[in-house]
Motif scaffolding. Structure first.
Motif, mmCIF file in Angstrom:
data_model
loop_
_atom_site.group_PDB
_atom_site.id
_atom_site.type_symbol
_atom_site.label_atom_id
_atom_site.label_comp_id
_atom_site.label_asym_id
_atom_site.label_seq_id
_atom_site.Cartn_x
_atom_site.Cartn_y
_atom_site.Cartn_z
ATOM 1 N N MET A 1 0.851 -1.183 0.000
ATOM 2 C CA MET A 1 0.000 0.000 0.000
ATOM 3 C C MET A 1 0.887 1.233 0.000
ATOM 4 S SD MET A 1 -3.015 0.981 2.621
ATOM 5 C CE MET A 1 -2.768 2.412 3.627
ATOM 6 N N THR A 2 0.694 2.095 -0.992
ATOM 7 C CA THR A 2 1.437 3.345 -1.031
ATOM 8 C C THR A 2 0.489 4.499 -1.317
ATOM 9 O OG1 THR A 2 3.346 2.149 -1.883
ATOM 10 C CG2 THR A 2 3.444 4.528 -1.965
ATOM 11 N N VAL A 3 0.140 5.200 -0.265
ATOM 12 C CA VAL A 3 -0.631 6.430 -0.405
ATOM 13 C C VAL A 3 0.342 7.570 -0.155
ATOM 14 C CG1 VAL A 3 -2.504 7.814 0.557
ATOM 15 C CG2 VAL A 3 -2.807 5.353 0.261
ATOM 16 N N LEU A 4 0.269 8.578 -0.994
ATOM 17 C CA LEU A 4 1.200 9.700 -0.942
ATOM 18 C C LEU A 4 0.444 10.987 -0.659
ATOM 19 C CD1 LEU A 4 2.957 8.787 -4.308
ATOM 20 C CD2 LEU A 4 3.715 8.120 -2.027
ATOM 21 N N ILE A 5 1.114 11.912 0.020
ATOM 22 C CA ILE A 5 0.539 13.239 0.247
ATOM 23 C C ILE A 5 1.637 14.277 0.055
ATOM 24 C CG2 ILE A 5 0.915 13.167 2.765
ATOM 25 C CD1 ILE A 5 -1.861 14.671 2.965
ATOM 26 N N ASP A 6 1.311 15.336 -0.662
ATOM 27 C CA ASP A 6 2.299 16.403 -0.854
ATOM 28 C C ASP A 6 2.081 17.492 0.195
ATOM 29 O OD1 ASP A 6 0.045 17.696 -1.948
ATOM 30 O OD2 ASP A 6 0.970 18.088 -3.878
ATOM 31 N N PRO A 7 3.005 18.431 0.307
ATOM 32 C CA PRO A 7 2.857 19.505 1.299
ATOM 33 C C PRO A 7 1.628 20.362 1.012
ATOM 34 C CG PRO A 7 5.083 19.475 0.398
ATOM 35 C CD PRO A 7 4.256 18.548 -0.445
ATOM 36 N N PRO A 8 1.027 20.938 2.035
ATOM 37 C CA PRO A 8 -0.118 21.823 1.821
ATOM 38 C C PRO A 8 0.345 23.175 1.276
ATOM 39 C CG PRO A 8 0.358 21.619 4.172
ATOM 40 C CD PRO A 8 1.303 20.708 3.459
ATOM 41 N N ASN A 9 0.542 23.208 -0.027
ATOM 42 C CA ASN A 9 1.063 24.402 -0.710
ATOM 43 C C ASN A 9 0.042 25.083 -1.601
ATOM 44 O OD1 ASN A 9 3.640 24.100 0.347
ATOM 45 N ND2 ASN A 9 4.304 22.788 -1.331
ATOM 46 N N LEU A 27 -6.864 3.148 -7.350
ATOM 47 C CA LEU A 27 -7.864 4.095 -6.861
ATOM 48 C C LEU A 27 -8.645 3.483 -5.702
ATOM 49 C CD1 LEU A 27 -9.196 5.726 -10.149
ATOM 50 C CD2 LEU A 27 -7.609 6.680 -8.469
ATOM 51 N N GLU A 28 -8.844 2.177 -5.714
ATOM 52 C CA GLU A 28 -9.533 1.511 -4.605
ATOM 53 C C GLU A 28 -8.771 1.742 -3.301
ATOM 54 O OE1 GLU A 28 -10.762 -2.952 -3.129
ATOM 55 O OE2 GLU A 28 -10.480 -2.598 -5.266
ATOM 56 N N GLU A 29 -7.454 1.586 -3.349
ATOM 57 C CA GLU A 29 -6.616 1.835 -2.174
ATOM 58 C C GLU A 29 -6.773 3.286 -1.706
ATOM 59 O OE1 GLU A 29 -2.038 1.071 -1.173
ATOM 60 O OE2 GLU A 29 -2.355 2.424 -2.875
ATOM 61 N N LEU A 30 -6.790 4.213 -2.650
ATOM 62 C CA LEU A 30 -6.924 5.630 -2.327
ATOM 63 C C LEU A 30 -8.265 5.912 -1.657
ATOM 64 C CD1 LEU A 30 -6.008 8.580 -2.450
ATOM 65 C CD2 LEU A 30 -6.916 8.650 -4.799
ATOM 66 N N HIS A 31 -9.349 5.380 -2.219
ATOM 67 C CA HIS A 31 -10.671 5.615 -1.644
ATOM 68 C C HIS A 31 -10.780 5.018 -0.237
ATOM 69 C CE1 HIS A 31 -12.061 7.409 -5.304
ATOM 70 N NE2 HIS A 31 -11.990 6.292 -6.004
ATOM 71 N N ASP A 45 -11.065 14.238 -7.102
ATOM 72 C CA ASP A 45 -11.021 14.905 -8.405
ATOM 73 C C ASP A 45 -10.144 14.102 -9.356
ATOM 74 O OD1 ASP A 45 -11.194 16.734 -10.481
ATOM 75 O OD2 ASP A 45 -9.729 18.110 -9.604
ATOM 76 N N ARG A 46 -10.751 13.287 -10.205
ATOM 77 C CA ARG A 46 -10.110 12.486 -11.261
ATOM 78 C C ARG A 46 -9.140 11.417 -10.744
ATOM 79 N NH1 ARG A 46 -9.109 17.513 -12.803
ATOM 80 N NH2 ARG A 46 -6.877 17.164 -12.798
ATOM 81 N N ASP A 47 -8.087 11.814 -10.028
ATOM 82 C CA ASP A 47 -7.058 10.852 -9.610
ATOM 83 C C ASP A 47 -6.497 11.159 -8.225
ATOM 84 O OD1 ASP A 47 -5.557 13.137 -10.128
ATOM 85 O OD2 ASP A 47 -4.588 12.322 -11.906
ATOM 86 N N HIS A 48 -7.113 12.116 -7.530
ATOM 87 C CA HIS A 48 -6.598 12.522 -6.223
ATOM 88 C C HIS A 48 -7.713 13.106 -5.353
ATOM 89 C CE1 HIS A 48 -6.706 16.364 -8.367
ATOM 90 N NE2 HIS A 48 -6.798 16.931 -7.165
ATOM 91 N N GLU A 78 3.811 7.314 -13.129
ATOM 92 C CA GLU A 78 4.460 6.020 -13.331
ATOM 93 C C GLU A 78 3.572 4.854 -12.928
ATOM 94 O OE1 GLU A 78 8.264 6.113 -11.363
ATOM 95 O OE2 GLU A 78 9.109 7.458 -12.870
ATOM 96 N N GLY A 79 2.678 5.073 -11.957
ATOM 97 C CA GLY A 79 1.742 4.031 -11.542
ATOM 98 C C GLY A 79 0.585 3.859 -12.509
ATOM 99 N N GLY A 80 0.507 4.719 -13.539
ATOM 100 C CA GLY A 80 -0.543 4.629 -14.543
ATOM 101 C C GLY A 80 -1.895 5.150 -14.075
ATOM 102 N N LEU A 81 -1.909 5.928 -13.009
ATOM 103 C CA LEU A 81 -3.169 6.412 -12.454
ATOM 104 C C LEU A 81 -3.450 7.881 -12.736
ATOM 105 C CD1 LEU A 81 -2.999 4.565 -9.032
ATOM 106 C CD2 LEU A 81 -4.382 3.967 -11.015
ATOM 107 N N ARG A 82 -2.557 8.570 -13.416
ATOM 108 C CA ARG A 82 -2.743 9.990 -13.717
ATOM 109 C C ARG A 82 -3.876 10.150 -14.708
ATOM 110 N NH1 ARG A 82 -3.315 14.933 -12.495
ATOM 111 N NH2 ARG A 82 -2.179 16.477 -13.674
#
Length: 88
Positions: A1-9, A27-31, A45-48, A78-82
């Protein structure tokens, strides 16, 4: 499982800064992760998910990997989810 979060910018509603929450696996993992975090489906929104700065630390404590925005986009692609916006 790899869920990523970027800085709140990213400026957003309610005068808060916002992050993107993604999975580089599925996307199932993300949801599933977003549900555990209490993020409403309307934030998808689409992929995030767009998440406010107030949940960033909680996302990391639940297992999200904090990465730069550039790294997040690279791994999502790279994960093909964009999923890009469609042109009008």
């Amino acid at each position: 499982m790899t869920v990523l979060i970027d800085p709140p910018n990213w400026p957003g509603p309610r005068g808060l800064m916002w992050s993107h929450l993604v999975s580089d696996t599925s996307l199932e993992e993300l949801h599933t992760f977003a549900g555990r975090l209490g993020v409403p489906v309307r934030a998808f929104d689409r992929d995030h998910y767009d998440v406010p700065e107030t949940v960033h630390a909680q996302a990391v404590s639940l297992g999200a990997e904090a990465v730069s925005s550039r790294e997040l986009l690279r791994r999502l692609t790279e994960g093909g989810l964009r999923r890009r916006k469609r042109s009008s």
